[in-house]
Design an enzyme around this catalytic site. Structure first.
Site, PDB file in Angstrom:
ATOM      1  N   GLU A  67      34.131  47.687  41.508  1.00 31.74           N
ATOM      2  CA  GLU A  67      33.804  46.465  40.275  1.00 31.74           C
ATOM      3  C   GLU A  67      34.607  46.719  38.938  1.00 31.74           C
ATOM      4  O   GLU A  67      34.735  45.175  37.675  1.00 31.74           O
ATOM      5  CB  GLU A  67      32.311  46.688  39.743  1.00 31.74           C
ATOM      6  CG  GLU A  67      31.589  46.153  40.443  1.00 31.74           C
ATOM      7  CD  GLU A  67      30.716  47.574  42.150  1.00 31.74           C
ATOM      8  OE1 GLU A  67      29.786  47.542  42.106  1.00 31.74           O
ATOM      9  OE2 GLU A  67      32.167  48.864  41.653  1.00 31.74           O
ATOM     10  N   CYS A  95      27.994  51.348  40.929  1.00 33.45           N
ATOM     11  CA  CYS A  95      27.156  52.904  39.692  1.00 33.45           C
ATOM     12  C   CYS A  95      26.515  52.553  38.095  1.00 33.45           C
ATOM     13  O   CYS A  95      26.572  51.535  37.744  1.00 33.45           O
ATOM     14  CB  CYS A  95      28.515  53.804  39.991  1.00 33.45           C
ATOM     15  SG  CYS A  95      30.208  53.434  39.517  1.00 33.45           S
ATOM     16  N   CYS A  98      29.798  51.465  36.658  1.00 30.51           N
ATOM     17  CA  CYS A  98      30.243  50.093  36.653  1.00 30.51           C
ATOM     18  C   CYS A  98      29.058  48.392  36.056  1.00 30.51           C
ATOM     19  O   CYS A  98      29.600  47.842  35.762  1.00 30.51           O
ATOM     20  CB  CYS A  98      30.153  49.778  38.313  1.00 30.51           C
ATOM     21  SG  CYS A  98      31.303  50.670  39.097  1.00 30.51           S
TER      22      CYS A  98
END
Length: 168
Positions: A67, A95, A98
Site C-alpha cells: 500500500e 496493517c 499502511c
C-alpha cells in the site's frame, strides 16, 4: 494483463478487475522474491495511477509494504500528496502502518481481499502492534522517551508563523 485498466469511475462492479490487478502484483512480487504476498493499486477515474507490491526484503525497507509503495507511486504520478479522489485496492486488509499512510493520503475508498486473520494464518500477524498502540508510552515494549520538547517546539512555532507554507 495491461496495467492501464479503464472503466467508468462510478462503476463499482469493476472492483473485481482492480482487485485482480492488486492480487497479480502480490503474486508477481512474491514470485520475484521482492517481499511478502501483498499487492495494491491506486485507481483514479477508472485508471490505475499507482501500483505496488511488498518490497520489504528486496529493499531492506520495513516500510515498503504494497500500500505504501502504491501510494508513493500514485502521488508521484499525479504530482500531489493527497489521493482524495482515488480508491485503493489491496490484496490484504491494511496493517496499522499502511492504514496510517492511507489516512494521510485521504483516498475516498479502500477495498481489500484477505483480512488480518488470513494474514496472521501465514505468519503476518499485526495483533501485537494494535495492542502496543493502546498501551501508555511507558508500558510499550520498545523504550520510548520524550526529551527536548522545548527545543522541538521551536520548529513547530516557526511552522505556525511561516507565511508561505502549504498546509495539509
Amino acid at each position: 494483463m495491461n496495467d492501464r485498466i479503464t472503466v467508468d469511475k462510478n462503476n463499482k462492479s469493476d472492483d473485481k478487475k482492480f482487485m485482480m490487478k492488486a492480487i497479480e502484483f502480490a503474486q508477481n512480487g512474491m514470485n520475484n522474491n521482492e517481499g511478502g504476498p501483498f499487492g495494491a493499486v491506486v485507481v483514479k477515474d477508472g485508471k490505475i495511477v499507482g501500483k505496488g507490491n511488498n518490497k520489504v526484503t528486496s529493499t531492506n525497507d520495513p516500510t515498503a509494504h504494497a500500500e505504501v509503495v502504491a501510494i508513493r507511486d500514485a502521488c508521484k504520478n499525479l504530482n500531489k500528496f493527497q489521493l482524495n479522489d482515488c480508491t485503493i485496492y489491496t490484496s490484504c486488509e491494511p496493517c496499522p502502518m499502511c492504514l496510517g499512510a492511507i489516512y494521510w493520503a485521504r483516498p475516498k475508498r479502500v477495498v481489500f481481499a484477505c483480512n488480518k486473520k488470513d494474514a496472521a494464518a501465514i505468519d503476518f500477524d499485526d495483533a501485537f502492534i494494535y495492542k502496543e498502540i493502546e498501551l501508555p508510552i511507558d508500558k510499550r515494549s520498545i523504550l520510548t522517551e520524550q526529551k527536548f520538547r522545548k527545543e522541538g517546539l521551536k520548529v513547530f512555532k516557526a511552522w505556525s508563523e511561516k507565511q508561505d507554507k502549504e498546509e495539509y
